[in-house]
Scaffold this motif. Structure first.
Motif, PDB file in Angstrom:
ATOM      1  N   GLU A 219     -14.413  -8.530 -10.064  1.00  0.00           N
ATOM      2  CA  GLU A 219     -13.270  -8.361  -9.161  1.00  0.00           C
ATOM      3  C   GLU A 219     -13.085  -9.537  -8.200  1.00  0.00           C
ATOM      4  O   GLU A 219     -12.032  -9.666  -7.568  1.00  0.00           O
ATOM      5  N   GLU A 220     -14.069 -10.425  -8.106  1.00  0.00           N
ATOM      6  CA  GLU A 220     -13.957 -11.595  -7.229  1.00  0.00           C
ATOM      7  C   GLU A 220     -13.525 -12.861  -7.962  1.00  0.00           C
ATOM      8  O   GLU A 220     -13.264 -13.884  -7.325  1.00  0.00           O
ATOM      9  N   LEU A 221     -13.460 -12.815  -9.282  1.00  0.00           N
ATOM     10  CA  LEU A 221     -13.058 -13.999 -10.051  1.00  0.00           C
ATOM     11  C   LEU A 221     -11.592 -14.329  -9.775  1.00  0.00           C
ATOM     12  O   LEU A 221     -10.745 -13.441  -9.775  1.00  0.00           O
ATOM     13  N   GLN A 222     -11.312 -15.604  -9.554  1.00  0.00           N
ATOM     14  CA  GLN A 222      -9.961 -16.041  -9.204  1.00  0.00           C
ATOM     15  C   GLN A 222      -9.154 -16.541 -10.404  1.00  0.00           C
ATOM     16  O   GLN A 222      -7.937 -16.443 -10.415  1.00  0.00           O
ATOM     17  N   THR A 223      -9.832 -17.088 -11.401  1.00  0.00           N
ATOM     18  CA  THR A 223      -9.146 -17.645 -12.560  1.00  0.00           C
ATOM     19  C   THR A 223      -8.845 -16.519 -13.547  1.00  0.00           C
ATOM     20  O   THR A 223      -9.769 -15.876 -14.057  1.00  0.00           O
ATOM     21  N   PRO A 224      -7.564 -16.263 -13.840  1.00  0.00           N
ATOM     22  CA  PRO A 224      -7.203 -15.133 -14.708  1.00  0.00           C
ATOM     23  C   PRO A 224      -7.899 -15.142 -16.070  1.00  0.00           C
ATOM     24  O   PRO A 224      -8.396 -14.104 -16.503  1.00  0.00           O
ATOM     25  N   LEU A 225      -7.960 -16.275 -16.742  1.00  0.00           N
ATOM     26  CA  LEU A 225      -8.587 -16.322 -18.060  1.00  0.00           C
ATOM     27  C   LEU A 225     -10.076 -15.997 -17.974  1.00  0.00           C
ATOM     28  O   LEU A 225     -10.587 -15.206 -18.770  1.00  0.00           O
ATOM     29  N   THR A 226     -10.760 -16.569 -17.011  1.00  0.00           N
ATOM     30  CA  THR A 226     -12.183 -16.291 -16.844  1.00  0.00           C
ATOM     31  C   THR A 226     -12.390 -14.803 -16.572  1.00  0.00           C
ATOM     32  O   THR A 226     -13.292 -14.173 -17.129  1.00  0.00           O
ATOM     33  N   LYS A 227     -11.540 -14.213 -15.756  1.00  0.00           N
ATOM     34  CA  LYS A 227     -11.628 -12.786 -15.454  1.00  0.00           C
ATOM     35  C   LYS A 227     -11.417 -11.963 -16.721  1.00  0.00           C
ATOM     36  O   LYS A 227     -12.148 -11.010 -16.989  1.00  0.00           O
ATOM     37  N   GLN A 228     -10.448 -12.343 -17.552  1.00  0.00           N
ATOM     38  CA  GLN A 228     -10.169 -11.607 -18.784  1.00  0.00           C
ATOM     39  C   GLN A 228     -11.339 -11.685 -19.759  1.00  0.00           C
ATOM     40  O   GLN A 228     -11.702 -10.679 -20.378  1.00  0.00           O
ATOM     41  N   VAL A 229     -11.931 -12.846 -19.895  1.00  0.00           N
ATOM     42  CA  VAL A 229     -13.101 -12.999 -20.774  1.00  0.00           C
ATOM     43  C   VAL A 229     -14.249 -12.146 -20.245  1.00  0.00           C
ATOM     44  O   VAL A 229     -14.938 -11.472 -21.019  1.00  0.00           O
ATOM     45  N   ARG A 230     -14.443 -12.133 -18.953  1.00  0.00           N
ATOM     46  CA  ARG A 230     -15.513 -11.321 -18.363  1.00  0.00           C
ATOM     47  C   ARG A 230     -15.216  -9.828 -18.495  1.00  0.00           C
ATOM     48  O   ARG A 230     -16.139  -9.024 -18.611  1.00  0.00           O
ATOM     49  N   TYR A 231     -13.944  -9.441 -18.491  1.00  0.00           N
ATOM     50  CA  TYR A 231     -13.585  -8.045 -18.789  1.00  0.00           C
ATOM     51  C   TYR A 231     -14.143  -7.671 -20.159  1.00  0.00           C
ATOM     52  O   TYR A 231     -14.785  -6.636 -20.326  1.00  0.00           O
ATOM     53  N   LEU A 232     -13.868  -8.523 -21.137  1.00  0.00           N
ATOM     54  CA  LEU A 232     -14.327  -8.267 -22.500  1.00  0.00           C
ATOM     55  C   LEU A 232     -15.856  -8.225 -22.554  1.00  0.00           C
ATOM     56  O   LEU A 232     -16.434  -7.310 -23.154  1.00  0.00           O
ATOM     57  N   ASP A 233     -16.501  -9.173 -21.914  1.00  0.00           N
ATOM     58  CA  ASP A 233     -17.970  -9.188 -21.876  1.00  0.00           C
ATOM     59  C   ASP A 233     -18.520  -7.902 -21.275  1.00  0.00           C
ATOM     60  O   ASP A 233     -19.496  -7.338 -21.770  1.00  0.00           O
ATOM     61  N   LYS A 234     -17.901  -7.435 -20.203  1.00  0.00           N
ATOM     62  CA  LYS A 234     -18.361  -6.226 -19.517  1.00  0.00           C
ATOM     63  C   LYS A 234     -18.207  -5.001 -20.419  1.00  0.00           C
ATOM     64  O   LYS A 234     -19.107  -4.157 -20.497  1.00  0.00           O
TER      65      LYS A 234
ATOM     66  N   ALA B 195      -6.957  -2.539 -17.157  1.00  0.00           N
ATOM     67  CA  ALA B 195      -8.042  -3.531 -17.194  1.00  0.00           C
ATOM     68  C   ALA B 195      -8.570  -3.833 -15.795  1.00  0.00           C
ATOM     69  O   ALA B 195      -9.766  -4.108 -15.623  1.00  0.00           O
ATOM     70  N   HIS B 196      -7.707  -3.752 -14.799  1.00  0.00           N
ATOM     71  CA  HIS B 196      -8.148  -4.035 -13.429  1.00  0.00           C
ATOM     72  C   HIS B 196      -9.219  -3.050 -12.939  1.00  0.00           C
ATOM     73  O   HIS B 196      -9.894  -3.309 -11.947  1.00  0.00           O
ATOM     74  N   LEU B 197      -9.391  -1.942 -13.650  1.00  0.00           N
ATOM     75  CA  LEU B 197     -10.419  -0.961 -13.285  1.00  0.00           C
ATOM     76  C   LEU B 197     -11.819  -1.387 -13.736  1.00  0.00           C
ATOM     77  O   LEU B 197     -12.801  -0.741 -13.382  1.00  0.00           O
ATOM     78  N   ILE B 198     -11.894  -2.464 -14.532  1.00  0.00           N
ATOM     79  CA  ILE B 198     -13.190  -2.982 -14.975  1.00  0.00           C
ATOM     80  C   ILE B 198     -13.786  -3.755 -13.804  1.00  0.00           C
ATOM     81  O   ILE B 198     -13.220  -4.743 -13.347  1.00  0.00           O
ATOM     82  N   ARG B 199     -14.911  -3.269 -13.330  1.00  0.00           N
ATOM     83  CA  ARG B 199     -15.538  -3.847 -12.151  1.00  0.00           C
ATOM     84  C   ARG B 199     -17.024  -4.042 -12.416  1.00  0.00           C
ATOM     85  O   ARG B 199     -17.548  -3.548 -13.401  1.00  0.00           O
ATOM     86  N   GLY B 200     -17.661  -4.752 -11.516  1.00  0.00           N
ATOM     87  CA  GLY B 200     -19.098  -4.924 -11.618  1.00  0.00           C
ATOM     88  C   GLY B 200     -19.491  -6.362 -11.878  1.00  0.00           C
ATOM     89  O   GLY B 200     -18.666  -7.273 -11.826  1.00  0.00           O
ATOM     90  N   VAL B 201     -20.762  -6.548 -12.167  1.00  0.00           N
ATOM     91  CA  VAL B 201     -21.311  -7.884 -12.369  1.00  0.00           C
ATOM     92  C   VAL B 201     -21.597  -8.089 -13.847  1.00  0.00           C
ATOM     93  O   VAL B 201     -22.176  -7.224 -14.507  1.00  0.00           O
ATOM     94  N   ILE B 202     -21.181  -9.237 -14.350  1.00  0.00           N
ATOM     95  CA  ILE B 202     -21.478  -9.634 -15.726  1.00  0.00           C
ATOM     96  C   ILE B 202     -21.714 -11.148 -15.721  1.00  0.00           C
ATOM     97  O   ILE B 202     -20.972 -11.889 -15.077  1.00  0.00           O
ATOM     98  N   CYS B 203     -22.758 -11.559 -16.382  1.00  0.00           N
ATOM     99  CA  CYS B 203     -23.114 -12.988 -16.467  1.00  0.00           C
ATOM    100  C   CYS B 203     -23.249 -13.618 -15.076  1.00  0.00           C
ATOM    101  O   CYS B 203     -22.933 -14.793 -14.882  1.00  0.00           O
TER     102      CYS B 203
END
Length: 121
Positions: free
Chosen positions: A88-103, A75-83
């Protein structure tokens, strides 16, 4: 772009069931299938279709959804801009995970090949 504590809390309290229909509409509107959507979600979280249905019916929050998930080791390979956020710059794990799914959903809707979406090392 940094997220605020309020933004992170809002994401944590949002239910997966409230967002799932938007994922379906987005991918189907671009000619992709629910099966492909489920494949992408299962790759990221480990949840099969039956488990997803149970969580949708139970109206669990994204916080609970990702607490129960077994996140893909790539999952850490998911990069880029979403919303508007660089993942890769998001600090909050849950927010990062949700954005992984969005991406992943966004890439599916944009016609990216499944083997590219399901990242490998």
């Amino acid at each position: 772009m940094k997220t605020t504590p309020e933004h992170n809390e809002r994401i944590a309290k949002m239910t997966f069931a409230s967002v799932y229909p938007h994922y379906v509409a987005k991918v189907e509107g671009k000619g992709r299938t629910i099966e492909e959507l489920h494949l992408v979600i299962e790759w990221l979280t480990g949840f099969n279709e039956e488990e997803l249905k149970k969580m949708i019916d139970a109206k669990i929050t994204f916080k609970t959804f990702f607490e129960k998930a077994t996140l893909n080791p790539n999952a850490h390979l998911i990069r880029g801009v979403i919303c508007g956020y660089r993942i890769e710059e998001l600090q909050t794990p849950l927010t990062k995970q949700v954005r992984y799914l969005d991406k992943l959903v966004d890439e599916l809707a944009k016609g990216r090949k499944i083997d590219k979406i399901l990242r490998t090392q």
